[in-house]
Design a protein around this motif. Structure first.
Motif, mmCIF file in Angstrom:
data_model
loop_
_atom_site.group_PDB
_atom_site.id
_atom_site.type_symbol
_atom_site.label_atom_id
_atom_site.label_comp_id
_atom_site.label_asym_id
_atom_site.label_seq_id
_atom_site.Cartn_x
_atom_site.Cartn_y
_atom_site.Cartn_z
ATOM 1 N N ALA A 63 0.821 -1.461 0.071
ATOM 2 C CA ALA A 63 -0.183 0.093 -0.211
ATOM 3 C C ALA A 63 1.463 1.744 0.042
ATOM 4 N N LEU A 64 2.122 1.283 0.716
ATOM 5 C CA LEU A 64 3.262 2.079 1.046
ATOM 6 C C LEU A 64 3.446 2.819 0.311
ATOM 7 N N ASN A 98 -0.392 10.701 6.761
ATOM 8 C CA ASN A 98 -1.266 11.256 8.426
ATOM 9 C C ASN A 98 -2.526 9.820 7.636
ATOM 10 N N ILE A 99 -2.807 9.102 8.800
ATOM 11 C CA ILE A 99 -3.375 8.041 8.570
ATOM 12 C C ILE A 99 -4.515 8.069 8.465
ATOM 13 N N ASP A 138 -7.219 8.022 2.525
ATOM 14 C CA ASP A 138 -8.209 7.188 2.721
ATOM 15 C C ASP A 138 -8.286 5.666 1.947
ATOM 16 N N ASP A 139 -7.318 6.375 0.668
ATOM 17 C CA ASP A 139 -6.626 5.602 -0.773
ATOM 18 C C ASP A 139 -5.768 4.441 -0.064
ATOM 19 N N LEU A 140 -4.796 5.242 0.711
ATOM 20 C CA LEU A 140 -3.999 3.895 1.720
ATOM 21 C C LEU A 140 -4.794 2.747 2.400
ATOM 22 N N LEU A 141 -5.849 3.383 2.873
ATOM 23 C CA LEU A 141 -5.778 2.497 4.489
ATOM 24 C C LEU A 141 -7.091 1.938 3.345
ATOM 25 N N ASN A 142 -7.772 2.128 2.342
ATOM 26 C CA ASN A 142 -8.364 0.951 1.798
ATOM 27 C C ASN A 142 -7.894 -0.030 1.020
#
Length: 313
Positions: free
Chosen positions: A31-32, A156-157, A163-167
């Protein structure tokens, strides 16, 4: 504060720095980095166990595809992350050189993994979605050459920021749902122990990190409570240091007063945390005395005067 030998992992480290949960590590990595690695066996966890802050490990490091990654979860903004990262990476590179028996004094150029440093911020103060922190911002004399630089990418999470990173990383998304549930309970006036316990129960009931939380429930609750205590401790040190420095500076009218006040504030804050841990049974009287630099009798007397319950030996 000499309590490093009794460290705990952070919740973030339990989820993303553990051999048992390499799937979580790979998910966050992809994701990162916008990659699609599928084999968890490609991951080598490279965290240095004895580099910790107060009594909590605060990092996860992995080696994958000749990149050396350091991930740090932070619940407060810290502009000194580039310096901390540079110091940590130097330890990892030292380890890497020793493991490969490289000779850094020879005439052959040594190749080593490319560094990637990410700070995952989930604090409550408002911060941008992304920020690049630079070591050069701390230089006393401005240096724009770029010859001496180290950076930390702060992501910043919190909800609504990335949100794309979290998704794209379900374990990270669910980790934040647990953190937000604890904060919500605290905002409703619950004590930290109750807030954490109810948040963990809620997440298990709603299939949020349910397998992980069911298996590690007691450890997760203990770690979350300790993390909260750590944050209060750090904030307390900062406030007491400011107040002590201010009062002493007013009395003496000298800059040295501020420095002495800051030191005294730190000493007071550390001892109060030791008193709390001894009183609650987290550490023994002998351990607390060692950490505080006191004899056991002196510790008992100081705790009693400060209003803390003194346990039996």
């Amino acid at each position: 504060m000499n309590i490093n030998k009794r460290y705990k992992d952070r919740l973030f480290c339990l989820l993303f720095g553990n051999e048992e949960y390499k799937e979580n590590i790979l998910s966050l990595y992809n994701a990162l980095c916008n990659t699609s690695h599928t084999d968890v066996n490609d991951i080598q966890i490279y965290t240095i166990d004895n580099v910790i802050y107060i009594e909590m490990k605060n990092d996860v490091s992995i080696l994958l595809d000749s990149y050396l990654h350091l991930w740090e979860q932070q619940s407060s903004y810290n502009p000194n992350m580039p310096l901390r990262g540079m110091m940590y990476f130097s330890k990892m590179y030292d380890r890497y050189i020793i493991e490969h028996s490289y000779n850094i004094y020879g005439s052959t150029l040594i190749k080593f993994p490319t560094p990637r440093y990410t700070v995952l911020y989930n604090g409550t103060s408002e911060q941008p979605a992304f920020m690049k922190l630079r070591l050069s911002d701390a230089f006393i004399h401005e240096d724009t050459s770029g010859d001496f630089e180290w950076t930390a990418n702060m992501v910043n999470i919190n909800s609504g920021k990335n949100d794309d990173l979290l998704n794209n990383c379900k374990p990270l998304q669910e980790y934040m749902l647990l953190i937000e549930a604890i904060r919500q309970n605290r905002s409703q006036g619950m004590e930290v122990e109750e807030a954490v316990d109810k948040a963990v129960t809620y997440c298990i009931d709603h299939d949020i990190l349910s397998a992980f939380l069911t298996k590690h429930r007691a450890e997760v609750i203990d770690v979350c409570i300790t993390e909260y205590d750590e944050q209060v401790f750090v904030n307390g040190i900062k406030e007491e240091a400011r107040e002590e420095g201010r009062e002493e500076g007013i009395k003496t009218g000298r800059k040295e007063g501020i420095k002495e006040g800051r030191k005294e504030g730190i000493d007071i804050g550390e001892k109060k945390m030791i008193f709390k841990y001894v009183s609650s049974g987290r550490i023994s009287l002998s351990e607390g005395a060692e950490d505080a630099g006191m004899s056991i009798d002196e510790l008992k007397e100081a705790m009693s005067k400060a209003g803390y319950k003194v346990p039996m030996e």
